[in-house]
Design an enzyme around this catalytic site. Sequence first.
Site, PDB file in Angstrom:
ATOM      1  CG  HIS A  73      -0.287  -0.016   2.586  1.00 38.22           C
ATOM      2  ND1 HIS A  73       0.214   1.237   3.103  1.00 38.22           N
ATOM      3  CD2 HIS A  73       0.357  -1.021   3.328  1.00 38.22           C
ATOM      4  CE1 HIS A  73       0.833   1.036   4.200  1.00 38.22           C
ATOM      5  NE2 HIS A  73       0.915  -0.389   4.434  1.00 38.22           N
ATOM      6  CG  HIS A 126      13.510  -3.009 -14.250  1.00 40.46           C
ATOM      7  ND1 HIS A 126      13.226  -3.139 -15.586  1.00 40.46           N
ATOM      8  CD2 HIS A 126      13.416  -4.011 -13.660  1.00 40.46           C
ATOM      9  CE1 HIS A 126      13.105  -4.511 -15.826  1.00 40.46           C
ATOM     10  NE2 HIS A 126      13.202  -4.896 -14.684  1.00 40.46           N
TER      11      HIS A 126
END
Length: 214
Positions: free
Chosen positions: A139, A148
């Site tokens: 979250h 990346h």
Amino acid sequence: MPLVLLGAGGHAKVLFSLIKAAGRELLGVCDPGLAKAGASHWRGVPVLGGDDALKTLDPSTVGLVNGIGQLVGSGLRQRVYEEACADGFTFPVLIHPAAWVDDSVELGQGVQVMAGAIVQPDVRIGVNSVINTRASLDHDCVIAAHVHIAPGAVLCGGVVVAQGAFIGSGATLIQGVVICARSVVGAGTVVVREVPPDSIVKGLSVRPVPLTDS
């Protein structure tokens, strides 16, 4: 909108599989190496040419897929994305059907979410970023542009990853940690504190070092 894949390396192979799994139409691939070799097809789809092939395409009728992998110290993936955008092309968000992405997640243009990835509530991911195979973002993580997240990396809640950073395979970032711009977190690293810009950290993040000294 049908798609055109840029590149034909390892990252492009994974995206080709994603495109098929998602039921998207792929018109062809653009790759200078294949074009130079005179290849007519790649994995069953037409080779449209090298980089110049984009000049023959109408940006209003096709979407592009950035198949250039992000290598440490290379800006090629970002450059390809920015130049194509400047020419009017768009890069659609691609999510593998086997990934789980919460409805509240915000995804920038060209984000790629691979098979098995999990992206939890209120995560924000910037343009042209990759959430690779089985990576997990909990979250409230904030991922900037051109980032990346490599296969199997785990980002606990509230992690911030700045533009151009690379999070290696199997790395674990504890809750609330900040990874600054263009830094690299090595494979399997456990990050417990902020990583400064242009640094690389390996193992336990007790002493980040300049990226140029790595």
